[in-house]
Design an enzyme around this catalytic site. Structure first.
Site, mmCIF file in Angstrom:
data_model
loop_
_atom_site.group_PDB
_atom_site.id
_atom_site.type_symbol
_atom_site.label_atom_id
_atom_site.label_comp_id
_atom_site.label_asym_id
_atom_site.label_seq_id
_atom_site.Cartn_x
_atom_site.Cartn_y
_atom_site.Cartn_z
ATOM 1 N N ASP A 38 47.062 27.080 12.868
ATOM 2 C CA ASP A 38 47.362 26.817 11.450
ATOM 3 C C ASP A 38 48.259 25.594 11.284
ATOM 4 O O ASP A 38 49.447 25.710 10.977
ATOM 5 C CB ASP A 38 48.014 28.039 10.794
ATOM 6 C CG ASP A 38 47.077 29.230 10.737
ATOM 7 O OD1 ASP A 38 45.843 29.015 10.767
ATOM 8 O OD2 ASP A 38 47.562 30.373 10.668
ATOM 9 N N ASP A 44 55.458 25.000 9.393
ATOM 10 C CA ASP A 44 55.324 26.368 8.889
ATOM 11 C C ASP A 44 55.245 27.356 10.057
ATOM 12 O O ASP A 44 54.528 28.345 10.001
ATOM 13 C CB ASP A 44 54.074 26.482 8.011
ATOM 14 C CG ASP A 44 54.025 27.771 7.199
ATOM 15 O OD1 ASP A 44 55.103 28.272 6.820
ATOM 16 O OD2 ASP A 44 52.912 28.284 6.960
#
Length: 328
Positions: A276, A259
């Site tokens: 993240d 991502d």
């Protein structure tokens, strides 16, 4: 002052801690009468053994329920098991003293699935002090997991009741999902740090809170995201080379971020740090592994190209990573 990004998250200067952010909830409904360590996948306390449950933490037998004379809580270091602590050798800045106190200084970032807070861990009366980022996955009433179905596909829990609750999205099930997200991110950070990838050092995990290295200056000013950098502030060639090294290490270990974009990369004093990472993708086992890897490169590469990087370098990196991952 807050900036709003396309992914729905906000990133701001540290906001002072409010007087009361707690959301009281029904413990019995959320935990079905037992406390569960989702990261380790096992019950930590039997029903009735817990002393208190506050701010997402269980006070284990033997811990004093009273708070410290200063700060918000005693250090939680001794309440994480060895597998819930960061990889060794630990950086010298990690404070492991049992007399340390944690103080919440404000909020760094809000997001759909988790909020990030600035925490100071210090030993009163000494110069032992460090700043950490506390990433707290939200409770079932305030969470918006936009990646749930993709993340949970092919995953199950060893206890069927937990798997059923997750599938039905009950309050307990949502709590279990949060625990899996937190556990997955901590495990990924530990693995990537050990492999040499530029990620924040994971200090410890306790329930749905991950304590990790704070990327910013000692005053508590957080590092900007790559997307926030002005062209004149960025050394494009150096940042691209740093990114390539980290992605190459990821690929050699058989993974892609999954991502990646200019919104989940921080830049502090010229150092590029990837954040993240709960959804890292096994590019060998996943039939779409190569497409995930290439998408990561092209997504973040678009930011570089818009600021003058030659497009051919993006394609060259994508091909190089496929070779590193032994994808042909």
């Amino acid at each position: 002052m807050r900036e709003r990004f396309a992914d729905g998250e906000s990133f701001a200067r540290i906001r002072p801690k409010g007087k009361n952010r707690r959301n009281d909830r029904d413990e019995e409904e959320a935990f079905e009468g037992a406390f569960y360590d989702y990261a380790a996948g096992q019950d930590t306390f039997a029903e009735g053994d817990e002393d208190t449950y506050e701010n997402g933490f269980t006070t284990a037998p033997g811990h004093l329920p009273d708070g410290p004379p200063q700060g918000d809580r005693w250090s939680t270091w001794d309440r994480s098991t060895p597998t819930e602590k960061g990889p060794e050798p630990r950086p010298a800045w990690v404070v492991t003293d049992l007399a340390a106190v944690d103080t919440e200084l404000g909020i760094v970032k809000t997001g759909k699935e988790a909020d990030v807070f600035l925490i100071e861990r210090a030993v009163p009366g000494t110069d032992r002090r460090t700043l950490m980022a506390a990433k707290r996955y939200r409770d079932g009433q305030h969470r918006m997991f936009h990646r749930d179905s993709g993340y949970l596909e092919g995953r199950s829990h060893k206890e069927s009741r937990v798997s059923r609750a997750m599938a039905k999205r009950t309050a307990f099930g949502k709590e279990a999902i949060a625990g899996q997200w937190a556990g997955a991110e901590f495990a990924a950070l530990s693995r990537l740090w050990s492999a040499g990838v530029a990620v924040p050092y994971p200090v410890q995990i306790l329930g749905t809170e991950i304590l990790m290295e704070f990327i910013g200056d000692p005053s508590g000013t957080a590092a900007p995201r790559l997307a926030q950098l002005r062209s004149q502030e960025a050394d494009l060639d150096d940042l691209w080379e740093q990114l390539g090294r980290s992605l190459s290490l990821l690929a050699r270990d058989g993974y892609a971020h999954g991502d990646l974009s200019a919104y989940n990369i921080l830049v502090h004093e010229g150092r590029l740090v990837v954040i993240d990472v709960p959804q890292i993708v096994d590019v060998i086992a996943n039939p779409r592994g190569r497409s995930f890897l290439e998408r990561d490169v092209r997504n973040v590469g678009a930011w570089f190209v818009s600021r003058g990087l030659a497009e051919r370098r993006v394609e060259e990196l994508a091909q190089s990573l496929a070779f590193d991952a032994r994808l042909g």
